[in-house]
Write a protein that holds these residues in place. Structure first.
Motif, PDB file in Angstrom:
ATOM      1  N   SER A  63     -89.041  38.499 -90.577  1.00 41.66           N
ATOM      2  CA  SER A  63     -87.607  38.237 -90.735  1.00 41.66           C
ATOM      3  C   SER A  63     -87.121  37.235 -89.695  1.00 41.66           C
ATOM      4  O   SER A  63     -86.338  36.321 -90.007  1.00 41.66           O
ATOM      5  CB  SER A  63     -86.818  39.542 -90.608  1.00 41.66           C
ATOM      6  OG  SER A  63     -87.143  40.443 -91.646  1.00 41.66           O
ATOM      7  N   MET A  64     -87.603  37.395 -88.463  1.00 39.77           N
ATOM      8  CA  MET A  64     -87.230  36.461 -87.399  1.00 39.77           C
ATOM      9  C   MET A  64     -87.748  35.056 -87.709  1.00 39.77           C
ATOM     10  O   MET A  64     -87.069  34.058 -87.444  1.00 39.77           O
ATOM     11  CB  MET A  64     -87.788  36.952 -86.064  1.00 39.77           C
ATOM     12  CG  MET A  64     -87.262  38.302 -85.608  1.00 39.77           C
ATOM     13  SD  MET A  64     -85.551  38.237 -85.055  1.00 39.77           S
ATOM     14  CE  MET A  64     -85.766  37.629 -83.376  1.00 39.77           C
ATOM     15  N   GLN A  65     -88.940  34.988 -88.274  1.00 38.69           N
ATOM     16  CA  GLN A  65     -89.527  33.694 -88.636  1.00 38.69           C
ATOM     17  C   GLN A  65     -88.710  33.034 -89.747  1.00 38.69           C
ATOM     18  O   GLN A  65     -88.416  31.828 -89.687  1.00 38.69           O
ATOM     19  CB  GLN A  65     -90.975  33.900 -89.101  1.00 38.69           C
ATOM     20  CG  GLN A  65     -91.716  32.610 -89.414  1.00 38.69           C
ATOM     21  CD  GLN A  65     -92.244  31.915 -88.182  1.00 38.69           C
ATOM     22  OE1 GLN A  65     -92.685  32.570 -87.245  1.00 38.69           O
ATOM     23  NE2 GLN A  65     -92.183  30.598 -88.165  1.00 38.69           N
ATOM     24  N   ILE A  66     -88.349  33.799 -90.761  1.00 40.15           N
ATOM     25  CA  ILE A  66     -87.598  33.262 -91.896  1.00 40.15           C
ATOM     26  C   ILE A  66     -86.216  32.784 -91.454  1.00 40.15           C
ATOM     27  O   ILE A  66     -85.742  31.720 -91.873  1.00 40.15           O
ATOM     28  CB  ILE A  66     -87.482  34.320 -93.017  1.00 40.15           C
ATOM     29  CG1 ILE A  66     -88.865  34.599 -93.628  1.00 40.15           C
ATOM     30  CG2 ILE A  66     -86.516  33.856 -94.111  1.00 40.15           C
ATOM     31  CD1 ILE A  66     -88.898  35.796 -94.565  1.00 40.15           C
ATOM     32  N   GLY A 137     -87.014  37.755 -74.308  1.00 35.80           N
ATOM     33  CA  GLY A 137     -86.707  37.901 -75.725  1.00 35.80           C
ATOM     34  C   GLY A 137     -87.762  37.216 -76.571  1.00 35.80           C
ATOM     35  O   GLY A 137     -88.847  36.868 -76.082  1.00 35.80           O
ATOM     36  N   THR A 138     -87.442  37.018 -77.822  1.00 39.03           N
ATOM     37  CA  THR A 138     -88.342  36.342 -78.751  1.00 39.03           C
ATOM     38  C   THR A 138     -88.049  34.850 -78.736  1.00 39.03           C
ATOM     39  O   THR A 138     -86.941  34.432 -79.078  1.00 39.03           O
ATOM     40  CB  THR A 138     -88.171  36.905 -80.169  1.00 39.03           C
ATOM     41  OG1 THR A 138     -88.562  38.285 -80.177  1.00 39.03           O
ATOM     42  CG2 THR A 138     -89.021  36.131 -81.166  1.00 39.03           C
ATOM     43  N   ASP A 139     -89.026  34.066 -78.334  1.00 41.68           N
ATOM     44  CA  ASP A 139     -88.844  32.617 -78.236  1.00 41.68           C
ATOM     45  C   ASP A 139     -89.002  31.948 -79.596  1.00 41.68           C
ATOM     46  O   ASP A 139     -89.871  32.315 -80.384  1.00 41.68           O
ATOM     47  CB  ASP A 139     -89.863  32.017 -77.266  1.00 41.68           C
ATOM     48  CG  ASP A 139     -89.637  32.459 -75.826  1.00 41.68           C
ATOM     49  OD1 ASP A 139     -88.467  32.730 -75.471  1.00 41.68           O
ATOM     50  OD2 ASP A 139     -90.614  32.525 -75.068  1.00 41.68           O
ATOM     51  N   ILE A 140     -88.159  30.963 -79.841  1.00 43.61           N
ATOM     52  CA  ILE A 140     -88.297  30.113 -81.014  1.00 43.61           C
ATOM     53  C   ILE A 140     -89.115  28.900 -80.596  1.00 43.61           C
ATOM     54  O   ILE A 140     -88.777  28.224 -79.626  1.00 43.61           O
ATOM     55  CB  ILE A 140     -86.922  29.680 -81.545  1.00 43.61           C
ATOM     56  CG1 ILE A 140     -86.137  30.911 -82.041  1.00 43.61           C
ATOM     57  CG2 ILE A 140     -87.066  28.658 -82.674  1.00 43.61           C
ATOM     58  CD1 ILE A 140     -84.727  30.608 -82.482  1.00 43.61           C
ATOM     59  N   PRO A 141     -90.220  28.621 -81.281  1.00 47.33           N
ATOM     60  CA  PRO A 141     -91.086  27.508 -80.865  1.00 47.33           C
ATOM     61  C   PRO A 141     -90.471  26.141 -81.178  1.00 47.33           C
ATOM     62  O   PRO A 141     -89.984  25.912 -82.284  1.00 47.33           O
ATOM     63  CB  PRO A 141     -92.360  27.734 -81.678  1.00 47.33           C
ATOM     64  CG  PRO A 141     -91.911  28.477 -82.889  1.00 47.33           C
ATOM     65  CD  PRO A 141     -90.759  29.335 -82.455  1.00 47.33           C
ATOM     66  N   PHE A 142     -90.491  25.275 -80.187  1.00 43.10           N
ATOM     67  CA  PHE A 142     -89.992  23.914 -80.363  1.00 43.10           C
ATOM     68  C   PHE A 142     -91.062  22.909 -79.953  1.00 43.10           C
ATOM     69  O   PHE A 142     -91.911  23.200 -79.116  1.00 43.10           O
ATOM     70  CB  PHE A 142     -88.730  23.685 -79.519  1.00 43.10           C
ATOM     71  CG  PHE A 142     -87.500  24.355 -80.065  1.00 43.10           C
ATOM     72  CD1 PHE A 142     -86.703  23.727 -81.001  1.00 43.10           C
ATOM     73  CD2 PHE A 142     -87.142  25.629 -79.641  1.00 43.10           C
ATOM     74  CE1 PHE A 142     -85.575  24.340 -81.511  1.00 43.10           C
ATOM     75  CE2 PHE A 142     -86.012  26.253 -80.139  1.00 43.10           C
ATOM     76  CZ  PHE A 142     -85.224  25.607 -81.084  1.00 43.10           C
ATOM     77  N   THR A 143     -90.985  21.739 -80.543  1.00 43.17           N
ATOM     78  CA  THR A 143     -91.878  20.654 -80.155  1.00 43.17           C
ATOM     79  C   THR A 143     -91.339  20.017 -78.876  1.00 43.17           C
ATOM     80  O   THR A 143     -90.234  20.340 -78.423  1.00 43.17           O
ATOM     81  CB  THR A 143     -91.948  19.587 -81.256  1.00 43.17           C
ATOM     82  OG1 THR A 143     -90.628  19.048 -81.477  1.00 43.17           O
ATOM     83  CG2 THR A 143     -92.453  20.190 -82.560  1.00 43.17           C
ATOM     84  N   LYS A 144     -92.084  19.089 -78.322  1.00 44.08           N
ATOM     85  CA  LYS A 144     -91.668  18.430 -77.081  1.00 44.08           C
ATOM     86  C   LYS A 144     -90.388  17.627 -77.254  1.00 44.08           C
ATOM     87  O   LYS A 144     -89.628  17.433 -76.300  1.00 44.08           O
ATOM     88  CB  LYS A 144     -92.790  17.519 -76.572  1.00 44.08           C
ATOM     89  CG  LYS A 144     -94.010  18.277 -76.053  1.00 44.08           C
ATOM     90  CD  LYS A 144     -95.069  17.334 -75.517  1.00 44.08           C
ATOM     91  CE  LYS A 144     -96.266  18.117 -74.978  1.00 44.08           C
ATOM     92  NZ  LYS A 144     -97.333  17.208 -74.454  1.00 44.08           N
ATOM     93  N   ILE A 152     -96.079  26.889 -85.505  1.00 45.85           N
ATOM     94  CA  ILE A 152     -96.320  27.995 -84.577  1.00 45.85           C
ATOM     95  C   ILE A 152     -95.549  29.222 -85.049  1.00 45.85           C
ATOM     96  O   ILE A 152     -94.328  29.163 -85.240  1.00 45.85           O
ATOM     97  CB  ILE A 152     -95.903  27.631 -83.140  1.00 45.85           C
ATOM     98  CG1 ILE A 152     -96.726  26.437 -82.638  1.00 45.85           C
ATOM     99  CG2 ILE A 152     -96.071  28.830 -82.206  1.00 45.85           C
ATOM    100  CD1 ILE A 152     -96.359  25.989 -81.235  1.00 45.85           C
ATOM    101  N   SER A 153     -96.231  30.323 -85.244  1.00 45.26           N
ATOM    102  CA  SER A 153     -95.587  31.556 -85.688  1.00 45.26           C
ATOM    103  C   SER A 153     -94.805  32.191 -84.546  1.00 45.26           C
ATOM    104  O   SER A 153     -95.228  32.147 -83.386  1.00 45.26           O
ATOM    105  CB  SER A 153     -96.632  32.549 -86.208  1.00 45.26           C
ATOM    106  OG  SER A 153     -97.301  32.038 -87.330  1.00 45.26           O
ATOM    107  N   ILE A 154     -93.688  32.780 -84.881  1.00 43.94           N
ATOM    108  CA  ILE A 154     -92.877  33.481 -83.889  1.00 43.94           C
ATOM    109  C   ILE A 154     -93.598  34.758 -83.458  1.00 43.94           C
ATOM    110  O   ILE A 154     -94.130  35.499 -84.284  1.00 43.94           O
ATOM    111  CB  ILE A 154     -91.486  33.800 -84.462  1.00 43.94           C
ATOM    112  CG1 ILE A 154     -90.613  32.535 -84.427  1.00 43.94           C
ATOM    113  CG2 ILE A 154     -90.817  34.940 -83.712  1.00 43.94           C
ATOM    114  CD1 ILE A 154     -89.239  32.719 -84.989  1.00 43.94           C
TER     115      ILE A 154
END
Length: 220
Positions: A63-66, A137-144, A152-154
């Motif tokens: 759910s967090m990924q979506i 917390g839960t990090d959201i993956p970002f590019t540089k 990248i999966s959450i």
């Protein structure tokens, strides 16, 4: 060094963050159109969870990924601003008794930590000024370049993962665990509550309440 670990949903914040996230997206004047595609993706997952086909931890992580994926066009700065818009409404749901405990621990020189499965950016936005020394917390993956990284999966911070992150954060410090505190509201908080000598069940769900009573834990 003594620590006090606070859960967010149901503890510091009296409601459920993900429901508020859904409502915020649905009613948003700019991003509202993203809600229907998001809902279509999350509905089968939720149904699978209700039918006991999908385990709860898996349901939460996906759910967090979506949700993050629905906002993939936003830069990190834009996403931070999006979460900041929720600050006032979320603060209305803060548990005053828990806030008072937080202030008390700060006054006593205790290292206070917020550990939650909610998005890290959201936690920073809505708790700014409360004085947390550490926020996990839960990090959201970002590019540089600051865009959402779909490749990248959450990694959703829940259950024993909270303990892993707590230990990583406190590495190199000598912790007086017996005189440290932890606050949680559900059975999923049990791994964290069991870390310390002074666990506190906050408006606990029935299963955690039974454990708290059996073990003579404090109930707030």
């Amino acid at each position: 060094m003594r620590i006090a670990i606070f859960d967010f949903d149901g503890t510091l914040y009296s409601k459920e963050t993900f429901q508020l996230l859904m409502d915020h997206l649905k009613d948003h004047p700019v991003h509202g159109p993203k809600y229907k595609p998001f809902f279509r993706k999350i509905l089968p997952l939720y149904i699978g969870y209700k039918l006991k086909i999908v385990p709860e931890p898996t349901m939460k992580e996906r759910s967090m990924q979506i949700y993050a994926g629905a906002l993939h066009t936003l830069s990190k700065k834009e996403l931070d601003d999006y979460f900041l818009e929720m600050k006032d409404s979320m603060r209305e749901g803060f548990n005053v008794d828990v806030i008072n405990r937080l202030k008390q621990h700060k006054d006593e020189g205790v290292h206070v930590m917020l550990v939650s499965g909610a998005y890290t950016s959201l936690l920073h936005a809505v708790t700014k000024g409360l004085g947390f020394d550490t926020i996990i917390g839960t990090d959201i993956p970002f590019t540089k370049d600051g865009t959402f990284n779909k490749d990248i999966s959450i990694y959703h911070i829940q259950g024993k993962r909270k303990n892993e992150k707590i230990m990583e954060s406190l590495a190199g410090n000598e912790i007086d665990w017996a005189n440290s505190f932890a606050y949680g509201d559900s059975l999923s908080d049990l791994p964290v509550l069991e870390l310390v000598g002074k666990p506190v069940a906050v408006k606990p769900e029935e299963r955690l309440e039974r454990v708290a009573i059996e073990r003579d834990w404090a109930i707030l």
